[in-house]
Design an enzyme around this catalytic site. Structure first.
Site, mmCIF file in Angstrom:
data_model
loop_
_atom_site.group_PDB
_atom_site.id
_atom_site.type_symbol
_atom_site.label_atom_id
_atom_site.label_comp_id
_atom_site.label_asym_id
_atom_site.label_seq_id
_atom_site.Cartn_x
_atom_site.Cartn_y
_atom_site.Cartn_z
ATOM 1 N N CYS A 49 -20.652 18.099 -34.803
ATOM 2 C CA CYS A 49 -21.355 18.394 -36.057
ATOM 3 C C CYS A 49 -21.004 17.393 -37.151
ATOM 4 O O CYS A 49 -20.431 17.747 -38.185
ATOM 5 C CB CYS A 49 -21.011 19.798 -36.506
ATOM 6 S SG CYS A 49 -21.350 20.963 -35.204
ATOM 7 N N GLY A 80 -3.986 -6.115 -24.849
ATOM 8 C CA GLY A 80 -4.332 -4.731 -24.524
ATOM 9 C C GLY A 80 -5.802 -4.655 -24.167
ATOM 10 O O GLY A 80 -6.191 -4.432 -23.027
ATOM 11 N N ARG A 81 -6.623 -4.910 -25.179
ATOM 12 C CA ARG A 81 -8.071 -4.766 -25.025
ATOM 13 C C ARG A 81 -8.616 -5.618 -23.874
ATOM 14 O O ARG A 81 -9.444 -5.158 -23.101
ATOM 15 C CB ARG A 81 -8.751 -5.193 -26.330
ATOM 16 C CG ARG A 81 -10.228 -4.921 -26.397
ATOM 17 C CD ARG A 81 -10.836 -5.529 -27.654
ATOM 18 N NE ARG A 81 -10.168 -5.130 -28.868
ATOM 19 C CZ ARG A 81 -10.457 -4.035 -29.572
ATOM 20 N NH1 ARG A 81 -11.419 -3.243 -29.184
ATOM 21 N NH2 ARG A 81 -9.785 -3.740 -30.675
ATOM 22 N N ARG A 94 -14.785 4.746 -31.144
ATOM 23 C CA ARG A 94 -14.953 3.372 -31.641
ATOM 24 C C ARG A 94 -16.234 3.144 -32.445
ATOM 25 O O ARG A 94 -16.182 2.492 -33.482
ATOM 26 C CB ARG A 94 -14.815 2.363 -30.494
ATOM 27 C CG ARG A 94 -13.420 2.419 -29.826
ATOM 28 C CD ARG A 94 -13.199 1.258 -28.864
ATOM 29 N NE ARG A 94 -13.189 0.006 -29.582
ATOM 30 C CZ ARG A 94 -14.212 -0.811 -29.670
ATOM 31 N NH1 ARG A 94 -15.333 -0.547 -29.038
ATOM 32 N NH2 ARG A 94 -14.118 -1.907 -30.385
ATOM 33 N N GLU A 153 0.901 -10.066 -25.538
ATOM 34 C CA GLU A 153 0.723 -8.604 -25.504
ATOM 35 C C GLU A 153 -0.756 -8.232 -25.514
ATOM 36 O O GLU A 153 -1.225 -7.570 -26.433
ATOM 37 C CB GLU A 153 1.371 -7.978 -26.751
ATOM 38 C CG GLU A 153 2.830 -8.289 -26.961
ATOM 39 C CD GLU A 153 3.309 -7.920 -28.364
ATOM 40 O OE1 GLU A 153 2.478 -7.720 -29.276
ATOM 41 O OE2 GLU A 153 4.525 -7.832 -28.543
ATOM 42 N N GLY A 181 -4.739 -9.536 -28.938
ATOM 43 C CA GLY A 181 -5.843 -9.746 -29.857
ATOM 44 C C GLY A 181 -7.059 -10.466 -29.346
ATOM 45 O O GLY A 181 -8.093 -10.480 -30.019
HETATM 46 C C1 LIG Z 1 -2.530 -3.570 -30.867
HETATM 47 C C2 LIG Z 1 -1.502 -4.580 -30.604
HETATM 48 C C3 LIG Z 1 -1.626 -5.440 -29.517
HETATM 49 C C4 LIG Z 1 -2.822 -5.455 -28.605
HETATM 50 O O1 LIG Z 1 -3.978 -5.912 -29.213
HETATM 51 P P1 LIG Z 1 -5.298 -6.131 -28.338
HETATM 52 O O2 LIG Z 1 -6.317 -6.539 -29.298
HETATM 53 O O3 LIG Z 1 -5.620 -4.835 -27.689
HETATM 54 O O4 LIG Z 1 -5.004 -7.194 -27.341
HETATM 55 C C5 LIG Z 1 -0.589 -6.322 -29.272
HETATM 56 N N1 LIG Z 1 0.506 -6.362 -30.053
HETATM 57 C C6 LIG Z 1 0.663 -5.541 -31.102
HETATM 58 C C7 LIG Z 1 1.886 -5.631 -31.930
HETATM 59 C C8 LIG Z 1 -0.340 -4.633 -31.426
HETATM 60 O O5 LIG Z 1 -0.194 -3.839 -32.484
#
Ligand SMILES: *Cc1c(COP(=O)(O)O)cnc(C)c1O
Length: 421
Positions: A346, A277-278, A314, A275, A239
């Site tokens: 479109c 991701g972004r 996005r 965890e 997050g």
């Molecule tokens: C989407 C998600 C993440 C990653 O979130 P980011 O904002 O991309 O870091 C981590 N854990 C869970 C359970 C998620 O659903």
């Protein structure tokens, strides 16, 4: 910081000219930088130094196997949210004991596949799901390691579509009910409760919501331990946000986030899982697109590029901002102009930016959408029968196509015509 910089007036991905990649693979395409992916992973890993921890990359952000292998080689685990992602992580060579299974609707088949193939833990999101994991584990004669995802009812102060930690969101079980749910879990012989999971949302630009959530997790850890549960692992989700607009204030750094984790949870002696991701993939990728036309409208000019909402959704989905820069660096002091940057699809929603102030662009010029590495390629579709665009990975002076563009025939031949036609 990323590794997409101008050199002698041309945009480079590490040591490779972006224009050269475009000449080879055609536009539009995504390009990722290995050095940037590695740097971002290490930032998190080092931010948790001194605590027993595992960084599990949330692969839904960008799940090409080449990206997974790059991160796994550094010791990353993976956070998966579907059976497909689990299979993809395994295909990339990630061992089951480094794969965490999250997600609000894991099916019996997905649970079966993960328990058979090996899994670090399930992050359980509801009691019905807990019952199914228990059943499948008993069928297979194994014990499923689990955490329970608690919903701490914290406002993540992010876009509504990616806030997950309020009580009105579908995620987790209310933290107020946690003790009851853990007590029930302890009676199920197919489960081994090992910890607590929390994830409050994505693109958080302040630390405060994390602090509120982690304080609640610390309190819960002590309550659950007092109830007799073994709580040895805390999964804190992802997050942390990234700076999409260079001109704006920067979100907190992984080091600041790591310090907060230590401060709020360090005293508990738990293994920490995060965890992200972004933050790992977002600024490690660009979408490169070519200008098809510059069209003068009644009261504004449109830059019509060959990338579209189906390639990078996005802006349409989250009102997201992406910096858009020309691949040939504008001359210093060039007078800027204003464009609406749009794709060919479109729909009016196929608009990447409105009244964006930028250096003048001509038909045929390449432009780069920055910060497109996360939730870009993975959310693409073939809307308007536009092929999924290629993904390219750069590593130093080398580059490789890591997913090629399908041909029209490949796309069209996936349809099957019923015999009555
Ligand atoms: C989407 C998600 C993440 C990653 O979130 P980011 O904002 O991309 O870091 C981590 N854990 C869970 C359970 C998620 O659903």
């Amino acid at each position: 910081m990323d590794h997409f910089l101008y050199r002698d007036g041309h945009l480079y991905a590490e040591d490779v000219s972006v224009a050269e990649i475009a000449a080879t693979v055609g536009t539009p395409f995504y390009v990722y930088s290995t050095a940037t992916l590695e740097r971002h992973f290490r930032l998190f890993d080092e931010a948790l130094d001194g605590m027993d921890h595992l960084v599990c990359y949330a692969m839904k952000a960008a799940s090409n196997q080449a990206i997974l292998k790059t991160l796994a080689a550094l010791g990353a685990g993976m956070d998966v949210v579907s059976g497909g992602e689990y299979a993809r992580a395994k295909a990339a060579g990630v061992p089951g004991e480094r794969i965490v299974f999250s997600g609000v609707g894991k099916t019996r088949d997905e649970i079966h596949a993960a328990l058979s193939g090996g899994i670090r833990q399930f992050n359980v999101e509801s009691e019905p799901e807990m019952a199914v994991i228990n059943e499948v584990a008993l069928e297979l004669g194994v014990v499923a390691p689990i955490t329970v995802r608690v919903n701490p009812d914290v406002d993540a102060k992010t876009h509504a579509k990616i806030a997950t930690g309020k009580s009105e969101n579908k995620f987790g079980i209310p933290i107020a009910r946690a003790r009851e749910v853990y007590a029930h879990a302890a009676t199920l012989p197919g489960l081994k409760v090992i910890g607590i999971d929390v994830h409050i949302g994505s693109q958080l630009t302040q630390l405060e919501p994390f602090r509120l959530a982690y304080d609640k997790v610390a309190e819960l850890t002590e309550q659950l331990r007092a109830d007799g549960h073994e709580i040895s692992r805390l999964d804190l989700g992802g997050g942390l946000g990234i700076p999409y607009e260079r001109s704006n204030d920067a979100p907190p750094l992984p080091t600041e986030y790591g310090a907060l984790v230590k401060e709020t949870l360090g005293h508990l002696g738990c293994e920490i899982e995060i965890e992200p991701g972004r933050l790992i993939a977002g600024n490690a990728g660009l979408m490169i697109s070519k200008t098809i036309y510059v069209k003068s409208g009644e009261d504004r000019d449109f830059l019509i590029v060959d990338g579209a909402m189906n390639d990078l959704i996005r802006p349409a989905m989250y009102e997201a901002h992406h910096d858009i820069v020309p691949v040939v660096e504008p001359a210093p002091g060039v007078e800027k102009t204003s464009y609406d940057v749009v794709g060919p699809v479109c729909e009016t929603g196929d608009t990447f930016a409105k009244e964006r102030i930028m250096a003048p662009v001509n038909a045929g010029d390449l432009v780069a959408f920055r910060s497109a590495g996360a939730y870009g390629a993975v959310m693409a579709s073939e809307y308007n029968t536009r092929p999924l665009i290629p993904e390219v990975l750069v590593n130093g002076d080398q580059f490789a196509v890591i997913r090629r563009r399908p041909t029209f025939d490949e796309m069209i031949n996936r349809d099957t015509i019923p015999e009555w036609l």
